[in-house]
Write an enzyme that holds these catalytic residues in place. Sequence first.
Site, PDB file in Angstrom:
ATOM      1  N   LYS A  76      28.715 -16.545  14.187  1.00  0.00           N
ATOM      2  CA  LYS A  76      28.079 -17.742  13.620  1.00  0.00           C
ATOM      3  C   LYS A  76      26.732 -17.938  14.292  1.00  0.00           C
ATOM      4  CE  LYS A  76      29.096 -22.661  12.752  1.00  0.00           C
ATOM      5  NZ  LYS A  76      30.083 -23.762  12.896  1.00  0.00           N
ATOM      6  N   SER A 151      31.572 -26.163   8.679  1.00  0.00           N
ATOM      7  CA  SER A 151      30.239 -25.592   8.721  1.00  0.00           C
ATOM      8  C   SER A 151      30.228 -24.075   8.943  1.00  0.00           C
ATOM      9  CB  SER A 151      29.446 -26.266   9.848  1.00  0.00           C
ATOM     10  OG  SER A 151      30.018 -25.965  11.105  1.00  0.00           O
ATOM     11  N   SER A 175      35.426 -27.355  11.371  1.00  0.00           N
ATOM     12  CA  SER A 175      34.546 -26.307  10.849  1.00  0.00           C
ATOM     13  C   SER A 175      35.028 -24.866  10.977  1.00  0.00           C
ATOM     14  CB  SER A 175      33.167 -26.413  11.499  1.00  0.00           C
ATOM     15  OG  SER A 175      32.445 -27.417  10.853  1.00  0.00           O
TER      16      SER A 175
HETATM   17  N1  GLN Z   1      32.462 -31.498   8.609  1.00  0.00           N
HETATM   18  C1  GLN Z   1      32.379 -32.139   9.888  1.00  0.00           C
HETATM   19  C2  GLN Z   1      30.983 -32.654  10.097  1.00  0.00           C
HETATM   20  O1  GLN Z   1      30.218 -32.573   9.210  1.00  0.00           O
HETATM   21  C3  GLN Z   1      32.789 -31.196  10.971  1.00  0.00           C
HETATM   22  C4  GLN Z   1      31.765 -30.183  11.262  1.00  0.00           C
HETATM   23  C5  GLN Z   1      32.142 -29.253  12.373  1.00  0.00           C
HETATM   24  O2  GLN Z   1      33.328 -29.128  12.711  1.00  0.00           O
HETATM   25  N2  GLN Z   1      31.138 -28.649  12.980  1.00  0.00           N
HETATM   26  O3  GLN Z   1      30.635 -33.119  11.122  1.00  0.00           O
END
Ligand code: GLN
Length: 484
Positions: A76, A151, A175
Site C-alpha cells: 500500500k 482505503s 480499511s
Molecule cells: N473508512 C474509514 C475512514 O474513512 C476507515 C479508513 C481506514 O481504516 N483507514 O476513516
Amino acid sequence: MIQQTIKQIADLLAGGKISSVELCQDYLVRIAAHNPGLNAFITVDAERTLAEARVADALRASGKAGPLAGVPIAHKDIFCAEGWLTTCGSKMLHNFVSPYDAHVIEQFKKTGMPCLGKTNMDEFAMGSSNETSYYGAVKNPWDTARVPGGSSGGSAACVAAGLAPAATGTDTGGSIRQPAALCGITGLKPTYGVVSRYGMIAFASSLDQGGPMARTAEDCALLLNVMAGFDTRDSTSLEREKEDYTRDLAKPLAGLRIGLPKEFFGEGLTGDTATAVQVAIEQFRKLGATTVEVSLPNSGLSVAAYYVIAPAEASSNLSRFDGVRYGYRTPDYGDLTDMYEKTRAEGFGAEVKRRIMIGAYVLSHGYYDAYYIQAQKLRRLIAQDFAEAYKACDVILGPTAPTTAFKLGEKADDPVQMYLSDIYTIAVNLAGLPGMSLPCGFDGQGLPIGLQLIGDYFSEARMLNVAHQYQLATDWHQRTPGGF
Ligand code: GLN
C-alpha cells in the site's frame, strides 16, 4: 501460477521450479495488461522489482533463505519504501520519493520478498471506496463499475485480480477488512501495537495498524510472521516474544465458542449478506463449534466516536504537510502564511480537508470536553463491552460490511452513508482488538460477501486457526473474478 497462494508459490521456489525473477516477470506482465483497467497500482517500477528479485534468488542460492524468500508482494502506498515514490494517494506527496524504509518494508526486504509496486488507496487512508485518491478510483475486479472498498482498495483489487499474490494494507477503521470483503479476499488487522507503525504515514495514530491481505488465512499467518515484531522506533510497538502465527492452523474447532453479538444481527443486516453469514455459522457448527449470543451495547456509537477521534488525530498528524519539508509546494505565493495556505488548499483533496476541519473543531477550546473527551469515554465503554463478551466466547463472528461492493459514485456525495460502510469494523479499532475478514459467499449479482472474525487481544493465531479450518471446509476463497 497466477491465483496461487503464497504457500504454493513458496513451495515452487523451494523446489527450484521457478525463480523469483521469473515470477516477478509473470506478475509484471499481468500488471501491464490489467492495471490500466483497474488502476490498482500508483507506481510500478519493473527495474526496481527485478533488482529485488535478483537479490532474493541470490539469497535462496546461498541456502540462508527463509520459506518466503522470492515471493513477491505489493505494498500500500502508505508505507515508505526507500527509492520508491510514496504518495499516500495524495497530490501533497505526488513527488515524494522516500529516503528510508518503513519497519514493515524492512521486514519484507530482510525476508527477500520483492515489491511488485505501490498500491492505490484513498487519500491519506480516508475513505471506504478508494474514490478519494488523487490518482483516481480503483475498480473492483468482480465488476469494474463498482468500488473495491477502501482505503486499501488497490491492495485488495490487485490480489483479487491475481496481479499480486499478496499485499499489505492498513486499517484505521476497517480499511483492510472492508476492501477484503468487497473484493473476495482474506485480510487481517492485528492487535494494536503488534505491527510497527514506523514509516507508515500516520492518519490516526491510536487506531492505525498495518496487516496482510492475501487469498487465504494461511497466507495471512505467514505474512504476519514477517510483519509483526517489536520496533523501538514506534513508541506504541509492543515488546513481546516472537510468535509463530501458523502454529494453531491445523487445530480442530471442536469446543470453539463463537459469540454472535445481537447488535450485529439486527435490522441493518439484510438480504444475501445476512443469509451468507447464517450459512457460515451453520458451517462452524458442523466443524464442532458452539454459538452463544453476546452483546456489545455501545457498538452503535462507534462510528460517532470514531469520527471525532480519527479526525482529531488526523488534524494533528497532517499539520506536517506544509510545503516546507517535503512534498507539494504551491508554485505561486507571497509570504510564508500565503505559502502554507495555498499549499494545503491545493495539495489536499476535499475529504482530507473535511477531516482536518472536523478535527481542529473538536479539539478547540470549549469543544474539547464536549466532543473529544466524550468520544474517549465511549471508546473505553466499547472496549469494556468486548471484554465482557469474551468471558462467554473465544471469538466473535459477524458480517464485515453491511453491503457488497456499491457502484462507483453511489456514495461519493454522501459522507455519512460512506462512513456507515464501516459500521461493523470500527469498534474493533477503537478497542485495539484484532479482526479479520474472509470470503463467505456471493450475492445475487455475483459480488463477494465478507465474514468478520474478531478476537481478543493477541489471539491472532487462534483467529487464523478458525479462519483456516473454515477455508478447508469451503471454497469461497478460491473463487476468482472472470476476465483475469
Ligand atoms: N473508512 C474509514 C475512514 O474513512 C476507515 C479508513 C481506514 O481504516 N483507514 O476513516
